[in-house]
Write an enzyme that holds these catalytic residues in place. Structure first.
Site, PDB file in Angstrom:
ATOM      1  N   LYS A  44      -3.466  -2.002  -9.430  1.00  0.00           N
ATOM      2  CA  LYS A  44      -2.481  -2.738  -8.645  1.00  0.00           C
ATOM      3  C   LYS A  44      -1.102  -2.484  -9.259  1.00  0.00           C
ATOM      4  O   LYS A  44      -0.985  -2.356 -10.488  1.00  0.00           O
ATOM      5  CB  LYS A  44      -2.812  -4.236  -8.704  1.00  0.00           C
ATOM      6  CG  LYS A  44      -1.770  -5.148  -8.057  1.00  0.00           C
ATOM      7  CD  LYS A  44      -1.680  -4.963  -6.551  1.00  0.00           C
ATOM      8  CE  LYS A  44      -0.497  -5.742  -5.959  1.00  0.00           C
ATOM      9  NZ  LYS A  44      -0.332  -5.433  -4.511  1.00  0.00           N
ATOM     10  N   CYS A 127       7.824  -0.639  -2.397  1.00  0.00           N
ATOM     11  CA  CYS A 127       7.130  -1.839  -1.932  1.00  0.00           C
ATOM     12  C   CYS A 127       7.967  -2.540  -0.871  1.00  0.00           C
ATOM     13  O   CYS A 127       9.059  -3.025  -1.156  1.00  0.00           O
ATOM     14  CB  CYS A 127       6.822  -2.801  -3.059  1.00  0.00           C
ATOM     15  SG  CYS A 127       5.767  -4.126  -2.461  1.00  0.00           S
TER      16      CYS A 127
HETATM   17  N1  FMN Z   1       1.076   0.273  -2.578  1.00  0.00           N
HETATM   18  C1  FMN Z   1       1.609   0.282  -3.820  1.00  0.00           C
HETATM   19  O1  FMN Z   1       2.208   1.281  -4.228  1.00  0.00           O
HETATM   20  N2  FMN Z   1       1.478  -0.820  -4.639  1.00  0.00           N
HETATM   21  C2  FMN Z   1       0.809  -1.938  -4.265  1.00  0.00           C
HETATM   22  O2  FMN Z   1       0.712  -2.878  -5.045  1.00  0.00           O
HETATM   23  C3  FMN Z   1       0.240  -1.966  -2.967  1.00  0.00           C
HETATM   24  N3  FMN Z   1      -0.453  -3.051  -2.537  1.00  0.00           N
HETATM   25  C4  FMN Z   1      -1.119  -3.000  -1.336  1.00  0.00           C
HETATM   26  C5  FMN Z   1      -1.942  -4.067  -0.957  1.00  0.00           C
HETATM   27  C6  FMN Z   1      -2.654  -4.007   0.235  1.00  0.00           C
HETATM   28  C7  FMN Z   1      -3.558  -5.153   0.612  1.00  0.00           C
HETATM   29  C8  FMN Z   1      -2.552  -2.869   1.085  1.00  0.00           C
HETATM   30  C9  FMN Z   1      -3.325  -2.780   2.375  1.00  0.00           C
HETATM   31  C10 FMN Z   1      -1.723  -1.817   0.707  1.00  0.00           C
HETATM   32  C11 FMN Z   1      -1.009  -1.863  -0.497  1.00  0.00           C
HETATM   33  N4  FMN Z   1      -0.202  -0.792  -0.907  1.00  0.00           N
HETATM   34  C12 FMN Z   1       0.383  -0.817  -2.144  1.00  0.00           C
HETATM   35  C13 FMN Z   1      -0.059   0.403  -0.047  1.00  0.00           C
HETATM   36  C14 FMN Z   1      -1.273   1.315  -0.177  1.00  0.00           C
HETATM   37  O3  FMN Z   1      -1.390   1.771  -1.523  1.00  0.00           O
HETATM   38  C15 FMN Z   1      -1.159   2.524   0.779  1.00  0.00           C
HETATM   39  O4  FMN Z   1      -0.039   3.310   0.414  1.00  0.00           O
HETATM   40  C16 FMN Z   1      -1.015   2.119   2.246  1.00  0.00           C
HETATM   41  O5  FMN Z   1      -1.863   1.014   2.548  1.00  0.00           O
HETATM   42  C17 FMN Z   1      -1.360   3.273   3.178  1.00  0.00           C
HETATM   43  O6  FMN Z   1      -2.704   3.675   3.024  1.00  0.00           O
HETATM   44  P1  FMN Z   1      -3.867   3.261   4.075  1.00  0.00           P
HETATM   45  O7  FMN Z   1      -3.432   3.726   5.424  1.00  0.00           O
HETATM   46  O8  FMN Z   1      -5.102   3.976   3.568  1.00  0.00           O
HETATM   47  O9  FMN Z   1      -4.007   1.781   4.012  1.00  0.00           O
END
Ligand code: FMN
Length: 309
Positions: A44, A127
């Site tokens: 995280k 973020c």
């Molecule tokens: N990206 C970060 O760089 N740091 C984070 O702490 C972070 N927290 C996330 C929490 C949740 C619940 C979700 C769904 C995404 C988060 N993301 C965070 C973004 C994801 O790492 C990722 O870049 C984004 O969800 C796109 O990927 P996906 O289409 O597979 O979900």
């Protein structure tokens, strides 16, 4: 078939790892990722001090993906450094770090530089869910300033997590900046920021923070992820590797991101929706597709996307 890939000094036996923020806040979750078929672990995004994050509800699944406005709930940097120092694994661990102020991000990286940690570190410049804060990755001057300050002291392998860009000129300008620094990799993309999901029945937004606005992940965003990986692969120095993230639900999606130039690929929303079994399923689908096409390893097709003449 060989599914291994390298970033910096780290070798991933399989190219799929969890995206930051997904199944990685506590030691229990991180150990479960390491015990799964994931090729490695992302933590995280850690801030200097622990954070509770935004009020609930702050995550919601839809048919095509997800919306979230978590607000960086995490246990604090010391917790993640301690977890890594005390975890015996042969899988790479990527320590994601961020902050709500630039000074905090610098301090976090100073602590990492001073620690025994020698793995990959990912500075999250993207973020979209901290109330009242713009994303550094959308501010060219701020991006330059933070990278100048970081690389004045930071000597360990470092990547940056970028927000999605939507204009070719943005890729040109950002790549020109990134190419000036000894970055080990970039990670494209973070969530598509500040989407809105509406519940027609209650006539209300679906998550509580920020009036319902939140980061979009999942199937909605795959074309944006493919475009960002492709555009940066065409513009970055070849030594800067790329983690492709966004919209993956199948082995074919992984194949497409690698065709666009990704070195490894992260799974976010699909793991929220399907659990850690997604790693084994998608690895197998990728291996089956490669076998059908006669590819032996990822380098056989990485970056080989064709265009019309
Ligand atoms: N990206 C970060 O760089 N740091 C984070 O702490 C972070 N927290 C996330 C929490 C949740 C619940 C979700 C769904 C995404 C988060 N993301 C965070 C973004 C994801 O790492 C990722 O870049 C984004 O969800 C796109 O990927 P996906 O289409 O597979 O979900």
């Amino acid at each position: 078939i060989d599914l291994s890939a390298t970033i910096g000094n780290e070798t991933f036996q399989h190219p799929l790892i969890n995206a930051a923020g997904v199944w990685d806040e506590t030691a229990t979750e991180m150990n479960a990722v390491l015990a799964s078929d994931a090729g490695g672990l992302t933590t995280k995004s850690a801030t200097l001090a622990p954070r509770a994050g935004n009020p609930q509800p702050r995550y919601f699944d839809t048919d095509l993906g997800s919306i979230n406005s978590m607000g960086l709930p995490n246990q604090g940097l010391a917790y993640y450094l301690d977890f890594i120092a005390n975890t015996d694994t042969n899988k790479p661990i990527d320590l994601s770090v961020t902050g709500t102020k630039m000074a905090d991000q610098i301090d976090a990286l100073k602590q990492i530089q001073a620690s025994d940690f020698a793995g990959l570190c990912e500075l999250n410049l993207s973020c979209p869910n901290v109330v009242g804060k713009p994303q550094i990755g959308y501010d060219l001057e701020a991006t330059k300033e933070i990278l100048d300050r970081v690389f004045a002291f930071y000597t360990k392998p470092l990547g940056v997590k970028l927000p999605p860009y939507f204009d070719l000129q943005q890729y040109d300008a950002m790549a020109e900046i990134l190419n000036q620094y000894p970055l080990t990799y970039i990670n494209a993309i973070n969530s598509v920021g500040n989407g809105l999901v509406v519940d027609p029945e209650t006539e209300r937004v679906i998550i509580k923070p920020k009036g319902g606005f939140g980061g979009i992940g999942g199937k909605y965003i795959k074309p944006v992820a493919l475009a960002n990986v492709r555009a940066f692969r065409q513009r970055l120095r070849p030594e800067i590797k790329i983690i492709g993230t966004g919209g993956v639900t199948t082995g074919t999606d992984v194949f497409e991101l690698i065709l666009c130039g990704a070195d490894i690929v992260e799974l976010g929303t699909v793991v929220m929706q399907e659990g850690l079994d997604a790693f084994a399923r998608i690895n197998q689908e990728l291996a089956d597709l490669m076998a059908a096409k006669g590819y032996q390893n990822l380098a056989d097709f990485r970056g080989h996307l064709q265009e019309y003449d």
